[in-house]
Design an enzyme around this catalytic site. Sequence first.
Site, PDB file in Angstrom:
ATOM      1  N   LYS A 170       1.084  -1.182  -0.008  1.00 24.24           N
ATOM      2  CA  LYS A 170       0.054  -0.172  -0.258  1.00 24.24           C
ATOM      3  C   LYS A 170       1.224   1.292   0.154  1.00 24.24           C
ATOM      4  CE  LYS A 170      -1.845   2.559   3.351  1.00 24.24           C
ATOM      5  NZ  LYS A 170      -1.648   3.875   2.018  1.00 24.24           N
ATOM      6  N   GLU A 222       9.816  16.269  15.020  1.00 19.34           N
ATOM      7  CA  GLU A 222      10.264  16.216  13.464  1.00 19.34           C
ATOM      8  C   GLU A 222       9.456  17.324  12.998  1.00 19.34           C
ATOM      9  OE1 GLU A 222       9.325  13.116  11.002  1.00 19.34           O
ATOM     10  OE2 GLU A 222      10.986  13.009  10.626  1.00 19.34           O
ATOM     11  N   CYS A 232      13.492  11.379   5.394  1.00 22.73           N
ATOM     12  CA  CYS A 232      13.653  11.931   6.779  1.00 22.73           C
ATOM     13  C   CYS A 232      14.694  11.778   6.893  1.00 22.73           C
ATOM     14  CB  CYS A 232      13.400  10.123   7.109  1.00 22.73           C
ATOM     15  SG  CYS A 232      14.347   8.868   6.132  1.00 22.73           S
ATOM     16  N   GLU A 254      11.211   2.444   9.105  1.00 25.73           N
ATOM     17  CA  GLU A 254      11.755   2.962   9.148  1.00 25.73           C
ATOM     18  C   GLU A 254      10.801   4.388   9.642  1.00 25.73           C
ATOM     19  OE1 GLU A 254      12.688   2.732   4.981  1.00 25.73           O
ATOM     20  OE2 GLU A 254      14.493   0.913   5.982  1.00 25.73           O
TER      21      GLU A 254
HETATM   22  P1  NAD Z   1       2.850   8.365   7.897  1.00 31.65           P
HETATM   23  O1  NAD Z   1       3.486   6.839   8.967  1.00 31.65           O
HETATM   24  O2  NAD Z   1       1.605   8.754   8.070  1.00 31.65           O
HETATM   25  O3  NAD Z   1       1.815   6.895   6.954  1.00 31.65           O
HETATM   26  C1  NAD Z   1       2.565   6.468   6.195  1.00 31.65           C
HETATM   27  C2  NAD Z   1       2.055   5.307   5.945  1.00 31.65           C
HETATM   28  O4  NAD Z   1       0.836   4.208   6.560  1.00 31.65           O
HETATM   29  C3  NAD Z   1       1.392   5.369   4.401  1.00 31.65           C
HETATM   30  O5  NAD Z   1       0.836   4.521   4.141  1.00 31.65           O
HETATM   31  C4  NAD Z   1      -0.169   5.984   5.270  1.00 31.65           C
HETATM   32  O6  NAD Z   1      -1.673   5.263   4.559  1.00 31.65           O
HETATM   33  C5  NAD Z   1      -0.066   4.335   6.051  1.00 31.65           C
HETATM   34  N1  NAD Z   1      -1.048   4.313   7.811  1.00 31.65           N
HETATM   35  C6  NAD Z   1      -1.123   5.799   8.347  1.00 31.65           C
HETATM   36  N2  NAD Z   1      -1.444   5.035   9.561  1.00 31.65           N
HETATM   37  C7  NAD Z   1      -1.936   3.749   9.491  1.00 31.65           C
HETATM   38  C8  NAD Z   1      -2.945   2.509  10.239  1.00 31.65           C
HETATM   39  N3  NAD Z   1      -2.642   2.675  11.495  1.00 31.65           N
HETATM   40  N4  NAD Z   1      -2.161   1.270  10.098  1.00 31.65           N
HETATM   41  C9  NAD Z   1      -1.583   1.673   8.667  1.00 31.65           C
HETATM   42  N5  NAD Z   1      -1.222   2.356   7.835  1.00 31.65           N
HETATM   43  C10 NAD Z   1      -0.964   3.376   8.378  1.00 31.65           C
HETATM   44  O7  NAD Z   1       4.036   9.240   7.433  1.00 31.65           O
HETATM   45  P2  NAD Z   1       4.176   9.931   5.850  1.00 31.65           P
HETATM   46  O8  NAD Z   1       3.626  11.099   6.731  1.00 31.65           O
HETATM   47  O9  NAD Z   1       3.304   8.903   5.222  1.00 31.65           O
HETATM   48  O10 NAD Z   1       5.583  10.290   5.881  1.00 31.65           O
HETATM   49  C11 NAD Z   1       6.180  10.910   6.656  1.00 31.65           C
HETATM   50  C12 NAD Z   1       6.693  10.795   8.031  1.00 31.65           C
HETATM   51  O11 NAD Z   1       7.324   8.990   7.583  1.00 31.65           O
HETATM   52  C13 NAD Z   1       7.670  11.200   8.329  1.00 31.65           C
HETATM   53  O12 NAD Z   1       7.770  10.875   9.834  1.00 31.65           O
HETATM   54  C14 NAD Z   1       9.844  10.716   7.728  1.00 31.65           C
HETATM   55  O13 NAD Z   1      10.347  11.001   8.899  1.00 31.65           O
HETATM   56  C15 NAD Z   1       8.929   8.942   7.877  1.00 31.65           C
HETATM   57  N6  NAD Z   1       9.766   8.728   7.088  1.00 31.65           N
HETATM   58  C16 NAD Z   1      10.868   7.297   7.818  1.00 31.65           C
HETATM   59  C17 NAD Z   1      12.097   6.853   6.709  1.00 31.65           C
HETATM   60  C18 NAD Z   1      12.689   6.352   7.681  1.00 31.65           C
HETATM   61  O14 NAD Z   1      13.968   5.379   6.256  1.00 31.65           O
HETATM   62  N7  NAD Z   1      13.388   6.139   8.946  1.00 31.65           N
HETATM   63  C19 NAD Z   1      11.523   7.417   5.681  1.00 31.65           C
HETATM   64  C20 NAD Z   1      10.782   8.605   5.020  1.00 31.65           C
HETATM   65  C21 NAD Z   1       9.551   9.169   5.619  1.00 31.65           C
HETATM   66  O1  6OD Z   2      17.917   5.037   0.895  1.00 36.03           O
HETATM   67  C1  6OD Z   2      17.012   4.826   1.412  1.00 36.03           C
HETATM   68  O2  6OD Z   2      17.371   3.378   1.161  1.00 36.03           O
HETATM   69  C2  6OD Z   2      16.193   5.211   1.976  1.00 36.03           C
HETATM   70  N1  6OD Z   2      15.435   4.206   3.043  1.00 36.03           N
HETATM   71  C3  6OD Z   2      15.810   6.316   2.458  1.00 36.03           C
HETATM   72  C4  6OD Z   2      14.871   7.309   3.152  1.00 36.03           C
HETATM   73  C5  6OD Z   2      14.676   8.223   3.279  1.00 36.03           C
HETATM   74  C6  6OD Z   2      13.730   8.766   3.652  1.00 36.03           C
HETATM   75  O3  6OD Z   2      13.035   9.273   3.224  1.00 36.03           O
END
Ligand code: NAD
Ligand code: 6OD
Length: 499
Positions: free
Chosen positions: A190, A402, A300, A266
């Site tokens: 998804k 964040e 992120c 992640e």
């Molecule tokens: P989010 O957690 O709101 O949503 C991510 C996904 O989870 C979406 O597909 C959403 O529909 C789904 N989702 C939301 N609530 C859910 C639930 N209760 N059960 C199952 N699925 C659910 O995150 P976002 O706003 O899409 O992305 C931004 C965040 O992601 C930031 O906090 C960013 O730091 C983090 N991020 C982390 C990494 C990493 O590698 N550590 C990478 C990219 C983004």
């Molecule tokens: O480069 C990657 O493999 C990775 N997971 C990056 C994540 C970026 C977050 O926004």
Amino acid sequence: MTFETTGTSAARREPRLLRHYIDGEFVAGAAAFDDLSPVDGSLIARVCEADAAAVDRAVLAARAAQRAGWGTTTPAQRADWLHRIADGIQARFEDFVAAEVADTGRPLVQARTLDIARGIANFRTFADLVRTAHSEFFETHAADGSELINYVTRKPLGVVGIISPWNLPMLLFTWKVAPALAMGNCVVAKPSEETPATATLLAEVMHEIGLPRGVFNLIHGHGPNAAGEFLTRHQGIDAITFTGESRTGSAIMKAVADGVKDISFELGGKNAAVVFADADFDAAVEGVLKSSFTNAGQVCLCSERVYVERPIFERFVAALKDKAEAIKVGSPYEEGTTMGPLISQGHREKVLSYFRLAVEEGATVVTGGKVPTFGDARDQGAFVSPTIWTGLPDTARCVTEEVFGPVCHIAPFDSEDEVIGRVNDSAYGLAASIWTTRLERGHRVARQIETGIVWVNAWFVRDLRTPFGGTKLSGLGREGGRHSLDFYSELTNVCVRIA
Ligand code: NAD
Ligand code: 6OD
């Protein structure tokens, strides 16, 4: 700011219906939602919303395909399939670029050189890794004098649920799909409701190349009490791999607890950049410019906390301000744009609430903190200006939480030990970058930083064989290279008496 009318505007595209891909067929459902352009608020597409029954069909299809054959294909066969998927993306490269740009508003050059290029690289890298994966082997001498050999075999987990965010849609979606398929799993994936387009194109590629039905299933929809939650609560899933916010990770952890499912997370970050006075000044300014403002700060790994050694603090702030003010904010279809909008009006509201909070907390706004006005359709978009704050205490919410926008707070420091303590004094632990010309210092500091990734004189340089993940609220487990192979498979140790 000017608005050039050359290029293809998302606003001029015909709205399409983006459907689920279940058991080898594109299927719609009763409900759908709007996919809106963050550039000008126009309608890009209508997107089907999966209900519990659709998720159930997708999981059952994945299970059937896994048992019917995918799980017993050889690594070499799966590697061939992964290369075919990569070839399929390559053949439609510009379609993927256009879809990613329409959904996110990011500069075209970024979509070409980072997002879609990495999507292809993810499939090729895991194809090569699975082909060359080797096992562990140990000779054992038991107390009774007998000799035994131990070797480790890998089996697929079964059905993997993949949930990904909107910030790097294609990159992060394929970062999970590729290794999951490589290890013989079938997937139900998804993408974020904000960015459904490239995942749908990927399903088209899977279909075009004739990937066996049920191996890859795509469901669209929202998270809580919707498609995302239906997937995490489904008892037919063997593992969940998730990228997104830390609090979503916590909700998913609760959802999978009863079934004791494997999880890989992640999550969010509040990453630091540390600039020592001995750093190559220009390289450090350029590096922090990238690490704070790439993708409008929606990576992120972006640094929202910047610590600069006191002797160069004022000069560094002035230099970064000049560079930030030279960023060209605008439409991706406009020549020279280096920063697009945030992902949505909703996300902009969150970022603007931090802009207001920073002022309440006593920040000096060095630059930005505003919504740019264009006098055209972009005023219906989700733009903010690149923003730099100084003067906040380390305990301020704007320095600890964040924001996920184009913003950083710059603070001075006086000693190595002091800055290490301040970097580590965070609920998060994803990434850090250190800028110094004293390499022994780079190594010494890197070893003391409590994050999963530390760059020295670099940022977001990725070798896909390396472990990727975070400590504390930033995640659970590591993916990348053999760490992905380990997560997406069950290991069995076989111990055989030979003498
Ligand atoms: P989010 O957690 O709101 O949503 C991510 C996904 O989870 C979406 O597909 C959403 O529909 C789904 N989702 C939301 N609530 C859910 C639930 N209760 N059960 C199952 N699925 C659910 O995150 P976002 O706003 O899409 O992305 C931004 C965040 O992601 C930031 O906090 C960013 O730091 C983090 N991020 C982390 C990494 C990493 O590698 N550590 C990478 C990219 C983004
Ligand atoms: O480069 C990657 O493999 C990775 N997971 C990056 C994540 C970026 C977050 O926004």
